[in-house]
Scaffold this active site. Sequence first.
Site, PDB file in Angstrom:
ATOM      1  N   SER A  68       0.801  -1.231   0.000  1.00 13.30           N
ATOM      2  CA  SER A  68       0.000   0.000   0.000  1.00 13.30           C
ATOM      3  C   SER A  68       0.830   1.276   0.000  1.00 13.30           C
ATOM      4  O   SER A  68       0.275   2.360  -0.201  1.00 13.30           O
ATOM      5  CB  SER A  68      -0.947   0.009   1.205  1.00 13.30           C
ATOM      6  OG  SER A  68      -1.977  -0.925   1.036  1.00 13.30           O
ATOM      7  N   LYS A  71       0.331   3.432  -3.008  1.00 15.07           N
ATOM      8  CA  LYS A  71      -0.907   4.168  -3.262  1.00 15.07           C
ATOM      9  C   LYS A  71      -0.708   5.669  -3.483  1.00 15.07           C
ATOM     10  O   LYS A  71      -1.251   6.230  -4.441  1.00 15.07           O
ATOM     11  CB  LYS A  71      -1.905   3.923  -2.127  1.00 15.07           C
ATOM     12  CG  LYS A  71      -2.425   2.499  -2.067  1.00 15.07           C
ATOM     13  CD  LYS A  71      -3.278   2.253  -0.834  1.00 15.07           C
ATOM     14  CE  LYS A  71      -3.783   0.835  -0.755  1.00 15.07           C
ATOM     15  NZ  LYS A  71      -4.513   0.550   0.488  1.00 15.07           N
ATOM     16  N   TYR A 193      -3.536  -3.430 -10.072  1.00 14.70           N
ATOM     17  CA  TYR A 193      -3.319  -3.098  -8.664  1.00 14.70           C
ATOM     18  C   TYR A 193      -2.500  -4.162  -7.956  1.00 14.70           C
ATOM     19  O   TYR A 193      -1.558  -3.847  -7.208  1.00 14.70           O
ATOM     20  CB  TYR A 193      -4.671  -2.925  -7.976  1.00 14.70           C
ATOM     21  CG  TYR A 193      -4.577  -2.691  -6.487  1.00 14.70           C
ATOM     22  CD1 TYR A 193      -4.081  -1.502  -5.976  1.00 14.70           C
ATOM     23  CD2 TYR A 193      -4.987  -3.676  -5.583  1.00 14.70           C
ATOM     24  CE1 TYR A 193      -3.988  -1.286  -4.609  1.00 14.70           C
ATOM     25  CE2 TYR A 193      -4.900  -3.470  -4.216  1.00 14.70           C
ATOM     26  CZ  TYR A 193      -4.408  -2.278  -3.734  1.00 14.70           C
ATOM     27  OH  TYR A 193      -4.319  -2.073  -2.384  1.00 14.70           O
ATOM     28  N   TYR A 245      -4.338   4.895   7.642  1.00 18.91           N
ATOM     29  CA  TYR A 245      -5.612   4.197   7.833  1.00 18.91           C
ATOM     30  C   TYR A 245      -6.398   4.767   9.002  1.00 18.91           C
ATOM     31  O   TYR A 245      -6.458   5.983   9.182  1.00 18.91           O
ATOM     32  CB  TYR A 245      -5.375   2.691   8.004  1.00 18.91           C
ATOM     33  CG  TYR A 245      -4.633   2.065   6.863  1.00 18.91           C
ATOM     34  CD1 TYR A 245      -5.071   2.228   5.551  1.00 18.91           C
ATOM     35  CD2 TYR A 245      -3.481   1.308   7.067  1.00 18.91           C
ATOM     36  CE1 TYR A 245      -4.399   1.650   4.491  1.00 18.91           C
ATOM     37  CE2 TYR A 245      -2.805   0.711   6.013  1.00 18.91           C
ATOM     38  CZ  TYR A 245      -3.268   0.894   4.734  1.00 18.91           C
ATOM     39  OH  TYR A 245      -2.597   0.328   3.686  1.00 18.91           O
ATOM     40  N   VAL A 263       1.436  -3.236   4.216  1.00 26.79           N
ATOM     41  CA  VAL A 263       1.519  -4.491   4.976  1.00 26.79           C
ATOM     42  C   VAL A 263       2.783  -5.278   4.656  1.00 26.79           C
ATOM     43  O   VAL A 263       3.056  -6.302   5.293  1.00 26.79           O
ATOM     44  CB  VAL A 263       0.269  -5.363   4.749  1.00 26.79           C
ATOM     45  CG1 VAL A 263      -0.966  -4.663   5.283  1.00 26.79           C
ATOM     46  CG2 VAL A 263       0.106  -5.744   3.284  1.00 26.79           C
TER      47      VAL A 263
END
Length: 406
Positions: A68, A71, A193, A245, A263
């Site tokens: 992530s 992103k 992705y 998050y 992660v």
Amino acid sequence: MPVDMTHPVLTTLESVLDTARPLTSGAVADYIPELAKVDAESLGISLVSSRGDVHDAGDSDIAFTIQSVSKPFVLALALDEHGLDEVTKHVGLEPSGEPFNAISLDAETGRPLNPMINAGAMVTSSLIAGATADEKFAVIKDGLERFAGRDLIVDEDVFDSETSTGDRNRALAYLALSTGSLAASVDVATAAYFRQCSVAVTARDLAIMAATLATGGVNPTTRERVISEDAARWTTAVMTSCGMYDDSGTWMVNVGLPAKSGVGGGIVAVQPGQFGIGTFSPRLDERGNSVRGVAMLEALSKRYGLHMLSHRGEPHSPVGSLRSEEGRTVAELRGEIYFAAAEEIFTRLTPLMNDDGCLVLDFSNVTRVGLAVKELFRAVPQLVGETSSGQPRAIVVDPDGVLDEA
């Protein structure tokens, strides 16, 4: 002959590693089988300045998958390609307050709430140019490589693992498709992705990528402009509110740096205008953030006052000196002049622009002026006009051309 000594910044980074090393809570991500195989003890950090200086400590050159942390950089590529208005037709900019894989869709528009959660990130990837997953990923990979300043590879084992366990992400993509947010088919968007998340990087790569955002889109090690300054600013803003998050609010209070976690164990953090930081440690807390990575960045921020909202005392005055010279008052300006400094200059010196003489604004010792502020200073002579005797009330002296349009 140079003296053999330890660089003070390296000593700093080593001490941060020592702070985090005793922490053994958390666990490696195991819902993606390949991620469960990583060495949980790996621990590294890298800091890259806006000048391109690289400082590494620990396992800063061990490769891991970006996950992530990709992103914000893919968001930046989409923003650079389409602009803010078009991107936000598909994905929002608001914190979700929910886990990264939650069903977080705006109740009115159906858009994913932001690009830092999985649903929003797949929408962002779908916006990248290309009709197929391979074409989109080729653009994404090229962009990530320009951010990192080197060629990157895909960990194919992790990609296969992502693909075989990605049903929840496919479900999120179908929801985004049903609301009109997804800009490609589910198969195309998710494949691009999954491959994006499987790109292998190091903590040093992340620090260089973060430094590229910190410098307004220019990679400080290659000097290449990767994205526009607007795209860099917008991306950093989203990282500030959404990057960690459902821990983003606590993160901003405790650390105060725009950041993004993954992660795979990486965290990227940005000190705008100054440097980027990349950390790597695979053990994750319940929110999916690296336990030791969070600890390292908290320690750095608290010890060295890195919080972006810290008050650092009154800034140096931009007015270096005032002197009288042949019926004129000469104001020697200095340093970097942005809006706050311009406000001080105009407030202090405007009363000197009168019929009794002329004010000279001398920019000889000024190193940088904000773009919009330049227009104000260039307009000063016209704004204040002339004295009753026909002499100018203000003169701008700019021998180095710092007020020239950029």
